[in-house]
Design an enzyme around this catalytic site. Structure first.
Site, PDB file in Angstrom:
ATOM      1  N   TYR A  22       0.798  -1.233   0.000  1.00 43.50           N
ATOM      2  CA  TYR A  22       0.000   0.000   0.000  1.00 43.50           C
ATOM      3  C   TYR A  22       0.832   1.286   0.000  1.00 43.50           C
ATOM      4  O   TYR A  22       0.276   2.374  -0.131  1.00 43.50           O
ATOM      5  CB  TYR A  22      -0.960  -0.006   1.205  1.00 43.50           C
ATOM      6  CG  TYR A  22      -1.906  -1.182   1.175  1.00 43.50           C
ATOM      7  CD1 TYR A  22      -2.865  -1.293   0.167  1.00 43.50           C
ATOM      8  CD2 TYR A  22      -1.839  -2.199   2.113  1.00 43.50           C
ATOM      9  CE1 TYR A  22      -3.726  -2.386   0.124  1.00 43.50           C
ATOM     10  CE2 TYR A  22      -2.691  -3.293   2.072  1.00 43.50           C
ATOM     11  CZ  TYR A  22      -3.631  -3.381   1.077  1.00 43.50           C
ATOM     12  OH  TYR A  22      -4.485  -4.457   1.016  1.00 43.50           O
ATOM     13  N   HIS A  99      -9.473   0.976  -5.348  1.00 44.91           N
ATOM     14  CA  HIS A  99      -8.501   0.151  -4.622  1.00 44.91           C
ATOM     15  C   HIS A  99      -7.105   0.675  -4.886  1.00 44.91           C
ATOM     16  O   HIS A  99      -6.776   1.042  -6.024  1.00 44.91           O
ATOM     17  CB  HIS A  99      -8.588  -1.317  -5.049  1.00 44.91           C
ATOM     18  CG  HIS A  99      -9.918  -1.900  -4.749  1.00 44.91           C
ATOM     19  ND1 HIS A  99     -10.312  -2.206  -3.473  1.00 44.91           N
ATOM     20  CD2 HIS A  99     -10.980  -2.162  -5.555  1.00 44.91           C
ATOM     21  CE1 HIS A  99     -11.555  -2.664  -3.511  1.00 44.91           C
ATOM     22  NE2 HIS A  99     -11.986  -2.641  -4.761  1.00 44.91           N
ATOM     23  N   ARG A 106      -3.614 -10.078  -7.027  1.00 36.97           N
ATOM     24  CA  ARG A 106      -3.339 -10.581  -5.682  1.00 36.97           C
ATOM     25  C   ARG A 106      -4.011 -11.944  -5.455  1.00 36.97           C
ATOM     26  O   ARG A 106      -4.361 -12.620  -6.416  1.00 36.97           O
ATOM     27  CB  ARG A 106      -3.770  -9.516  -4.670  1.00 36.97           C
ATOM     28  CG  ARG A 106      -3.000  -8.203  -4.873  1.00 36.97           C
ATOM     29  CD  ARG A 106      -3.357  -7.174  -3.842  1.00 36.97           C
ATOM     30  NE  ARG A 106      -3.022  -7.646  -2.490  1.00 36.97           N
ATOM     31  CZ  ARG A 106      -3.468  -7.041  -1.382  1.00 36.97           C
ATOM     32  NH1 ARG A 106      -4.232  -5.957  -1.485  1.00 36.97           N
ATOM     33  NH2 ARG A 106      -3.136  -7.514  -0.191  1.00 36.97           N
TER      34      ARG A 106
END
Ligand code: DQA
Length: 157
Positions: A22, A99, A106
């Protein structure tokens, strides 16, 4: 025109959480950038984060009559929450799903979004820049809504 930005579980931990996925940016920094974009483009903006599914459902319902559009990162609830999906379908406001990571690159359990079918569109995989892309898309939707309202007014006159 007002957009409400709804952030799901664990997004309050951005900057600390799984930085390899992230990145280092905190949620407040992302929101500051979104606020600047909103101000530059004459949009009103409100931010909401919760780790609780029911609170997110309540917030979506509160958008009815208060907001013109929703930008939502449902986080893990993307893959599980029929309640959030139903709330978005109920209020019928243009909604953009965001997102940070590319959920399709993923684990397989992240490949399915229960939310996407009730959204105008989905942006996934551009890091924090995904939120900026969502703001650009929302601005375009607002401009189209305004143009439609103008055309309807002229038809009635
Ligand atoms: C996420 C992707 C989800 O699968 C995950 O549960 C998150 C964050 C993203 O922004 O990439 O919490 O929504």
């Amino acid at each position: 025109m007002k957009v409400v930005v709804i952030q799901g579980p664990n997004l309050n931990m951005l900057g600390l959480r799984e930085q390899n996925i992230y990145g280092p940016m905190k949620l407040e920094e992302i929101h500051a950038q979104m606020k600047a974009f909103a101000e530059q483009n004459g949009m009103e903006i409100e931010f909401f984060q919760s780790n609780l599914e029911g609170e997110i459902v309540d917030k979506i319902q509160e958008c009815l009559g208060d907001a013109n559009g929703i930008i939502i990162n449902p986080a893990a609830y993307t893959h599980t929450s029929i309640a959030i999906r139903d709330a978005i379908a109920a209020v019928q406001l243009p909604t953009i799903e965001v997102h940070i990571s590319n959920i399709y690159r993923r684990e397989e359990f992240r490949h399915k979004s229960l939310i996407a079918p009730v959204c105008a569109g989905q942006i996934s995989g551009f890091g924090p820049f995904s939120y900026h892309l969502a703001m650009v898309a929302m601005l375009q939707i607002f401009n189209e809504m305004k143009a439609l309202q103008e055309a309807q007014k002229q038809q009635q006159a």
